[in-house]
Design an enzyme around this catalytic site. Sequence first.
Site, PDB file in Angstrom:
ATOM      1  N   HIS A 137       0.640  -1.169   0.088  1.00 52.68           N
ATOM      2  CA  HIS A 137       0.170  -0.573  -0.140  1.00 52.68           C
ATOM      3  C   HIS A 137       0.876   0.759  -0.680  1.00 52.68           C
ATOM      4  CE1 HIS A 137      -3.310  -2.763   1.499  1.00 52.68           C
ATOM      5  NE2 HIS A 137      -2.666  -3.326   2.007  1.00 52.68           N
ATOM      6  N   SER A 146      15.139  21.502 -15.957  1.00 53.98           N
ATOM      7  CA  SER A 146      14.349  22.377 -16.104  1.00 53.98           C
ATOM      8  C   SER A 146      14.154  23.642 -16.613  1.00 53.98           C
ATOM      9  CB  SER A 146      13.325  22.751 -14.943  1.00 53.98           C
ATOM     10  OG  SER A 146      12.469  23.704 -14.791  1.00 53.98           O
ATOM     11  N   LYS A 176      16.260  21.887 -10.604  1.00 55.38           N
ATOM     12  CA  LYS A 176      15.741  20.723 -10.817  1.00 55.38           C
ATOM     13  C   LYS A 176      16.584  19.830 -11.446  1.00 55.38           C
ATOM     14  CE  LYS A 176      11.608  19.825 -10.407  1.00 55.38           C
ATOM     15  NZ  LYS A 176      10.426  19.302 -11.376  1.00 55.38           N
ATOM     16  N   GLU A 186       9.398   8.714 -16.362  1.00 55.03           N
ATOM     17  CA  GLU A 186       8.525   8.960 -17.125  1.00 55.03           C
ATOM     18  C   GLU A 186       7.888   8.734 -17.723  1.00 55.03           C
ATOM     19  OE1 GLU A 186       7.726  13.115 -14.692  1.00 55.03           O
ATOM     20  OE2 GLU A 186       9.888  13.269 -15.230  1.00 55.03           O
TER      21      GLU A 186
END
Length: 465
Positions: free
Chosen positions: A158, A279, A285, A292
């Site tokens: 979970h 970024s 970043k 992804e």
Amino acid sequence: MVEKKPWSGRFEAPTDRRVEDFTASLAFDRRLARYDIEGSIAWARGLQKAGVLTPEETEKIVRGLEEVGREIEREGVPDDPSFEDIHMYVERRLIERIGTLGGKLHTGRSRNDQVALDLRLYLRAEIGALRRLLHGVQEALLTLAEAHPEAILPGYTHLQRAQPILFAHHCLAYVEMFERDAARLTDCLGRVDVLPLGSGALAGTTFAVDREYLAHLLNFPAVSRNSLDAVADRDFALEFLAAAAVTMVHVSRLAEEITLWASSEFGFVELPDAFATGSSMMPQKKNPDVAELARGKAGRVVGDLVALLVALKGLPLAYNRDMQEDKERVFDAADTLAATLAVLAPLLTGMQVRTDRMRAAAEEGLLDATDLADYLVAKGLPFRQAHEVVGQIAKRCLAEKKRIAELPLEALRAFSPYFGEDVHSFLRLEACVDRRLSPGGTARARVREALAEARARLRAARKGA
Ligand code: ARG
């Protein structure tokens, strides 16, 4: 531009340009050129054996086809929908090279058995390449695991910290998934590897072509048994797409973990700079775009499977032009899977594993609670009571922001007289891990064996591939 279609005999008007644009498959099936030529060479030899072509004619046709193949390799195929598809284009170039003799090649053959053959030849090659790429990802996972054989991190259910596990055990879970994926591809290859050629348009062929001989020439272990099925069947493509989709789902799950692990919240891995992106706005970043996109591309491949399933549903026997829709889906899935696996392997290899962060996370969250209950069970308390006792202890620890091991023996004894001197050494992370000695468990001894076995299986699979 083609002025006259090979099938123009019964027509009075030329094809509308919009129809050509709408129906042509050349823009994508030109990828099948080499397989179309390989299949056509075998067909020419089959026609010779059947007495349709003389040996001299066959040699001229075969040489012509080889030249067309080299020409296509050099110059590609023009983007002209008036040729319709790769089968027509190859035949046309053959006739332009060797004259009307080239027109004998299509004797007894149809584009329906021809395209089924080409797609099978393509998939056979592609499956081999994909299996090798899967092995590369497994290799990367094994190398990561072997570099950190004793690192401990929280195992989750979970997405809540559950029990301590070895990082190597976690890596090996993905090795298992990719091994099943490779096996699914191999299994599907068994159904890809069936020769449809010689089925004609749908009913077979009137020429005495020896289909076993064709199978031998093209290295097919089996010959299709029913001509209608042979030209209408795309199960092998569906199976390939299903295997590709399942593999991409595994890739996506791994990519999700990499993405989570690379976050500051987890901090379990540092991505290699060469496999991360920045970024345009936020200078600080470092983004896990590769992971992804790997996750995102799973959606495409699942879509490829669904698109072909729907395209085939409800088609009457035998060939229907709807089936031309198979190729882009199959190509897209194969390309997407190959590109994803090819970048995933070096991403994994380059990842820096922050074993200190993993361990710190495993120390928090009362991951030893199950073990504490097991301890009481070993001392004679029924598990349900032990669970209750440890639940009380957990409540206290959470309230006081303490680990179980930080409670002194007297404090533990206040919860149950079964606690003894040995309880603290019982709760060390390594001890918790090592007690999971059940086959397939995370104990260090088990994982050492599992790593060695996985290595051996990968070596054997690579030899076989
Ligand atoms: N381009 C077609 C396909 O991809 C080849 C077979 C066409 N057969 C036909 N009779 N129109 O499926």
